[in-house]
Scaffold this active site. Structure first.
Site, PDB file in Angstrom:
ATOM      1  N   LYS A 158       0.858  -1.183   0.000  1.00 43.92           N
ATOM      2  CA  LYS A 158       0.000   0.000   0.000  1.00 43.92           C
ATOM      3  C   LYS A 158       0.896   1.236   0.000  1.00 43.92           C
ATOM      4  CE  LYS A 158      -3.865   1.939   2.765  1.00 43.92           C
ATOM      5  NZ  LYS A 158      -4.676   1.744   3.995  1.00 43.92           N
TER       6      LYS A 158
ATOM      7  N   SER B 160      -9.719   1.575   3.164  1.00 44.64           N
ATOM      8  CA  SER B 160      -8.875   2.400   2.332  1.00 44.64           C
ATOM      9  C   SER B 160      -7.826   1.613   1.532  1.00 44.64           C
ATOM     10  CB  SER B 160      -8.162   3.435   3.201  1.00 44.64           C
ATOM     11  OG  SER B 160      -7.239   2.802   4.079  1.00 44.64           O
TER      12      SER B 160
ATOM     13  N   SER C 280      -9.879  -0.931   7.178  1.00 41.46           N
ATOM     14  CA  SER C 280      -9.281  -0.710   5.864  1.00 41.46           C
ATOM     15  C   SER C 280      -8.561  -1.899   5.259  1.00 41.46           C
ATOM     16  CB  SER C 280      -8.302   0.471   5.931  1.00 41.46           C
ATOM     17  OG  SER C 280      -9.019   1.680   6.017  1.00 41.46           O
TER      18      SER C 280
END
Lengths: 484, 484
Positions: free
Chosen positions: A76, A151, A175
């Site tokens: 990420k 997210s 997330s």
């Protein structure tokens, strides 16, 4: 070769069936062919990955290897990676090349994994749909009109689309677990303090935790082995022995006591999702587990408490993005105040600004007691709910999200978006671990079963998830257009 | 109207740790700008603070030295405000739960009585960087070398009643922290900085007047002058029928005045909240006891001992203990020479005068305590007389010799105590000065006493100062009186 699990891939590399370079080339090709559709990567580091793959193959030839040497994955874009763009999907950091590696990145490097690049996300990890990215929304590989969740939507989508076998995400209020559920893969949020936060761009420091996405619980266990552990650079990381999370995966579940929080099966839960979750629970019953209803009485307070605590911390954590030392700076500031206002005004997206404003407000003189202090009290009650529940049962089970993936643009109202995290947020407030495992479909959209355990109960969670995956094949399903 | 001045001080003491309070960077003063600023000090995305244990130990030793309450738990909080030399957009400090609770510091104002000043609390915090306004046309430079240097902020109760008391407080604080070795106390380099809260009230009134806070007063002298100016200003306002406004003012030493920086209405709302990156700091009794065992003899105890055990006057004890370097020097000198009064006289007399002349601190004295002690041994055992001793001291000051004995040997300063040799010299002087001898014989007894001095001087001259003056005196009187 590209659709193997991490564990299988590592075995293939060990046996010499294929080389790391083959894997990396194969995945880079896939990224090139497929990512235009789903937009899961912000940065692809192909050349560096190929170099590392050659080095990994050379190391394998000398038997100088760990369990994951030469295995590719993605990070990420919230993990600081030395010499590589690290943006948190924000215009604010769209020019930021980190001069250092996050601790988990160092740990993965020393475990021998190879990063293929940095995945898309909601800006500064604020969002539940991956629509809040400066680099554009991510699409769900199962249906490009759907969101992948957020997210960590880029990481989840990349794994689901077969662009990487595994990826790392972070989970502040769901997330990892919610996008794992929306994308039909496995995602683990470890106990707060299990994995170092050093080098992870902070959203809400008391809630942020990194964790793995994989195609199976076993893959998550392999990755957790690599990233867990105390870090002298993170005062909130916990000094506690890291077990081999793969060692106990297959333990039988005879006598397992499962609690179903009644609050997780009430109003607002999609009927199809409920059915899939209850079917999954039946699988456990058939394996000898006992199921009881439990109550987490303060559940309804979790979302409000979270939206006080997380924005408060974020308002302070994001103060460093001021245009002075790094990141976006406005053109020709006339004075210091202008520099601050325009750099921040231009650099942050809407949702980030909204949370900075909320957090600044709740910490203000005259409001602190009513909001922040009260939210911390609620947080203690929520934690106590879970501790009480784990006195009675071994694990809790429920849906990871109230609905399957929704349409891009469908949740226009921030509050209804916030309510997406109703089943995941309390877990971060309590600091306990949670895992989402694929448990069926509603209208071709994946459903995630969330399994929760007590603090530092990751071994058991992974064991419970793995045994389920030995008896079901939901985790092996692939979106039609991304098969093979 | 008779006015009473009420003063409270906030003293920021830079702790003498080698590294910063939350990072491993050096705290050394005067390095190239930004050469001592790590990723943590720069507030890069993802970095985290780790508390320097030494800063904690130093704060605790301070607390123990002022007999303060030491709470079991203290909490770091974030003080949020934007400033270019504050890299994270917040200062990590302590607010509701400081590391040191209520204590007391004794002061001795010039021409005043000893007084106990209550300390409200002391807390740990990080220093900011520096903004450099010279050398950058139309811009400011930022040097973050100082950012993260540990500070102990010591907040007094409003117990001080005059500028003299305030400067006495500051001196006592300086003495204490340098004794404790927790700060180098270098005012010029900003190791001790002071904010002064000043108000006035009609004598006899209980309630406090409205106060002004004067920022960053950085020398003992400036504290006195800033308070004197501020008191006059406030008296003028009140006597003209006006009202003092609560505000922050800045002292300008060049203009010798204070100027308004910001009023209460313009004051920042710092939005303090507990720093989620740092766990509450818990100190157990064993650790506190250990720190207590490391405390040196404190100034008050030392002063008391100098008076009661060494028999020094209260004045001498005060001067010698005002700075621990002076006390150390004195004690080492005493250890060698064994005569407290003699050592005290020389340290305060010859040594102090010479240090002043050359603007040297005692720690850089060219004559070491051992050398001075050795010199005083020779003075005491009559090897040399007082005049020669001063000459020996000068030779040592010039670093021409290693010790007093070398000087005495090389310069032939050994005192002549051989009666035969002295008598010969005296006889010569008497023979060479018949006029003076006649005057002596004819003078009254009262005048004769004074006239001996002339002959003593002649004998000393003849012996190049090496004669024992008392012995010369005695022998001269005998010989001259024999002529009567």
């Amino acid at each position: 070769m590209l659709d193997l699990t991490l564990a299988e891939m590592a075995r293939g590399l060990t046996s010499g069936e294929f080389k790391s370079v083959d894997l990396v080339r194969g995945f880079l090709d896939r990224i090139q062919q497929r990512d235009a559709d789903i937009n899961s990567f912000i940065t692809v580091t192909g050349d560096a990955a190929l170099e590392q793959a050659e080095a990994a193959d050379a190391a394998r030839a000398k038997d100088d290897v760990g369990a994951l040497t030469g295995v590719p994955l993605a990070l990420k874009d919230i993990f600081c990676t030395e010499g590589v763009l690290t943006t948190a999907a924000s215009k604010m950091l769209s020019n930021f090349v980190s001069p250092y590696n996050a601790t988990v990145v160092e740990k993965l490097n020393s475990a021998g994994t190879i990063s293929l690049g940095k995945t898309n996300m909601d800006e500064f990890a604020m969002g539940s749909s991956n629509e809040n990215s400066f680099f554009g929304a991510v699409k769900n590989p199962w249906d490009h009109s759907l969101v992948p969740g957020g997210s960590s939507g880029g990481s989840a989508a990349a794994v689901a689309a077969g662009l990487v076998p595994a990826a790392l995400g972070t989970d502040t209020g769901g997330s990892i677990r919610q996008p794992a559920a929306f994308c039909g893969i496995t995602g683990l949020k470890p106990t707060y303090g299990r994995v170092s936060r050093y080098g992870i761009i902070a959203y809400a420091s008391s809630l942020d935790q990194a964790g793995p996405f994989g195609r199976s619980a076993e893959d998550c266990a392999l990755l957790l082995n690599a990233i867990a552990g105390h870090d002298g650079r993170d005062s909130t990381s916990v000094s506690r022995v890291v077990p081999d999370y793969t060692a106990t995966l297959a333990q039988p579940l005879d006598g397992l006591k499962i609690g179903l929080p009644v609050e997780y099966f009430g109003d607002g839960l999609d009927a199809g999702v409920e059915q899939a979750v209850r079917e999954a629970v039946k699988v456990y019953e058939s394996l000898g587990a006992q199921v009881v209803d439990v109550s987490l009485p303060h559940t309804q307070l979790a979302v409000p408490a979270y939206y006080v605590i997380a924005p408060a911390e974020a308002s302070s954590n994001l103060a460093r993005y001021d245009g002075v030392r790094f990141g976006h700076r406005c053109d020709s500031p006339v004075d210091l105040e202008d520099l601050y206002k325009r750099s921040r005004g231009e650099g942050f997206g809407e949702e980030v600004k909204r949370r900075i404003l909320m957090g600044t407000h709740t910490l203000s003189e005259g409001f602190y007691d009513a909001y922040y202090r009260k939210a911390q009290q609620v947080r203690r009650l929520i934690r106590q709910d879970f501790l009480d529940a784990f006195d009675k049962v071994d694990v809790l089970m429920g849906p990871a999200a109230p609905t399957p993936a929704f349409k891009l643009g469908e949740q226009a109202d921030p509050v209804s978006m916030y309510l997406q995290d109703i089943y995941t947020i309390a877990i971060n407030l309590a600091g306990i671990p949670g895992i989402s495992v694929p448990a069926g479909f509603v209208d071709n959209r994946p459903v995630g079963l969330q399994i929760l355990g007590p603090h530092f109960g990751e071994s058991h969670l992974l064991n419970v998830a793995h045994v389920f995956q030995q008896h079901t094949d939901w985790h092996q399903r692939r979106p039609e257009q991304y098969q093979g | 109207m008779q006015w009473e001045t009420v003063i409270g001080l906030e003293v920021h003491v830079q702790l003498a740790t080698r590294s910063k309070i939350f990072s491993g960077s050096s705290t050394a003063f005067g390095a190239e700008p930004n050469s001592q600023a790590s990723a943590v000090d720069l507030g890069l995305p993802g970095v985290l603070p780790v508390l320097n244990e030494n800063a904690v130990a130093m704060a605790l030793r301070f607390g123990l030295a002022i007999d303060a309450e030491i709470p079991d738990v203290s909490v770091f909080e974030r003080k949020n405000y934007f400033y270019p030399d504050l890299p994270k957009g917040y200062q990590t400090s302590q607010m509701a739960q400081p590391i040191v609770g209520k204590g007391v510091l004794e002061i001795l104002p010039e021409d005043g009585e000893r007084k106990q000043i209550r300390i409200h609390h002391a807390h740990l915090e990080e220093d900011a960087g520096k903004s450099l306004h010279e050398d950058f046309a139309g811009m400011s430079g930022i040097d973050l070398n100082r950012a993260g240097t540990p500070l102990l902020e010591i907040v007094s109760e409003p117990d001080l009643r005059s500028a003299k008391e305030a400067s006495a407080y500051l001196r006592a604080m300086h003495t204490l922290v340098t004794y404790l070795g927790i700060s180098d106390g270098n005012m010029a380099e900003g190791s001790m900085r002071c904010d002064v809260n000043v108000s006035i009230r009609p004598k006899g009134q209980q309630e406090f007047g409205t106060r002004a806070e004067i920022k960053n007063v950085n020398s003992f002298r400036f504290v006195e002058r800033a308070i004197a100016y501020e008191v006059e200003r406030q008296i003028d306002i009140l006597e003209d029928g006006g009202k003092v406004v609560q505000e922050t003012r800045l002292y300008d030493p060049d203009a010798d005045e204070t100027r308004s920086m910001r009023t209460k209405e313009e004051a920042n709302d710092y939005r303090y909240f507990p720093c989620p990156d740092l766990l509450p700091l818990v100190v157990d009794q064993a650790y506190v006891d250990h720190q207590r065992s490391l405390l040196p003899e404190l100034p008050a105890a030392k002063r008391e001992r100098y008076e009661s055990e060494l028999g020094l006057s209260s004045y001498d004890a005060g001067v010698l203990t005002a700075h621990h370097d002076t006390a150390d020097y004195f004690e080492q000198t005493l250890e060698v020479c064994g005569d407290a009064k003699l050592a005290a006289n020389w340290v305060q007399g010859e040594l102090s005068a010479q240090l002043n002349r050359d603007s040297l601190p005692i720690s850089e004295s060219p004559v070491s305590a051992a050398q001075l002690g050795g010199l005083l041994v020779r003075l005491k055992d009559d090897t040399i007389n007082g005049k020669a001793a001063k000459q020996v001291f000068q030779e040592l000051w010039q670093r021409r010799f290693e010790d007093a004995d070398q000087v005495i040997e090389a310069k032939g300063l050994k005192q002549v105590t051989d009666t035969g040799a002295l008598e010969a010299a005296i006889d010569e002087v008497i023979a060479a000065n018949p006029v003076q001898v006649t005057q002596y014989v004819e003078a009254t007894e009262e005048k004769r006493g004074k006239m001996v001095g002339f002959f003593v001087g002649q004998v000393m001259k003849a012996t190049r100062g090496t004669a024992n003056p008392q012995q010369v005196n005695k022998l001269l009187k005998e010989k001259l009186d024999a002529l009567l």
